[in-house]
Design a protein around this motif. Structure first.
Motif, mmCIF file in Angstrom:
data_model
loop_
_atom_site.group_PDB
_atom_site.id
_atom_site.type_symbol
_atom_site.label_atom_id
_atom_site.label_comp_id
_atom_site.label_asym_id
_atom_site.label_seq_id
_atom_site.Cartn_x
_atom_site.Cartn_y
_atom_site.Cartn_z
ATOM 1 N N ILE A 10 4.178 94.292 -19.221
ATOM 2 C CA ILE A 10 4.285 95.659 -18.704
ATOM 3 C C ILE A 10 2.937 96.373 -18.814
ATOM 4 C CG2 ILE A 10 5.463 97.881 -18.997
ATOM 5 C CD1 ILE A 10 7.170 95.580 -17.862
ATOM 6 N N ASN A 11 2.271 96.183 -19.946
ATOM 7 C CA ASN A 11 0.918 96.703 -20.138
ATOM 8 C C ASN A 11 0.198 95.789 -21.131
ATOM 9 O OD1 ASN A 11 1.608 97.539 -22.791
ATOM 10 N ND2 ASN A 11 2.310 99.520 -22.033
ATOM 11 N N GLN A 12 -0.899 96.239 -21.739
ATOM 12 C CA GLN A 12 -1.695 95.395 -22.644
ATOM 13 C C GLN A 12 -0.949 94.990 -23.911
ATOM 14 O OE1 GLN A 12 -4.909 94.115 -22.363
ATOM 15 N NE2 GLN A 12 -4.750 94.712 -20.231
ATOM 16 N N LYS A 13 0.121 95.723 -24.295
ATOM 17 C CA LYS A 13 0.787 95.440 -25.556
ATOM 18 C C LYS A 13 2.290 95.203 -25.459
ATOM 19 C CE LYS A 13 -2.448 97.619 -28.675
ATOM 20 N NZ LYS A 13 -2.536 98.350 -29.932
ATOM 21 N N SER A 15 5.734 93.474 -23.370
ATOM 22 C CA SER A 15 6.266 92.574 -22.352
ATOM 23 C C SER A 15 7.797 92.599 -22.388
ATOM 24 C CB SER A 15 5.762 91.144 -22.546
ATOM 25 O OG SER A 15 6.291 90.583 -23.716
ATOM 26 N N SER A 39 -4.108 93.869 -28.374
ATOM 27 C CA SER A 39 -4.022 93.873 -26.912
ATOM 28 C C SER A 39 -4.031 92.462 -26.353
ATOM 29 C CB SER A 39 -5.163 94.693 -26.320
ATOM 30 O OG SER A 39 -6.397 94.118 -26.652
#
Length: 66
Positions: A10-13, A15, A39
């Motif tokens: 979904i973003n750097q951190k 899922s 990250s």
């Protein structure tokens, strides 16, 4: 017991994951969310999920309690 799964970052951190499969008790489906402390989905992480197992209608067990 056996199945397939997929994870979507979904973003750097964070899922999201989902999967389907077969267990000893019948068909199974699950979903989860994972948060990574570093990250790029590396290192330690925490997660939570939910699983649904439909079960087998023909299996009946007796649970003896004390």
């Amino acid at each position: 017991m056996i199945g397939i799964n997929a994870a979507l970052p979904i973003n750097q951190k964070v899922s999201l994951g989902a999967g389907v499969g077969a267990s000893f008790w019948g068909p199974k489906a699950y979903g989860d969310v994972t948060y990574f402390f570093n990250s790029c989905h590396k290192g330690w992480a925490v997660g939570a999920g939910v699983t649904r197992n439909s079960g087998l209608r023909s299996v009946h067990k007796t649970l003896h309690t004390v």
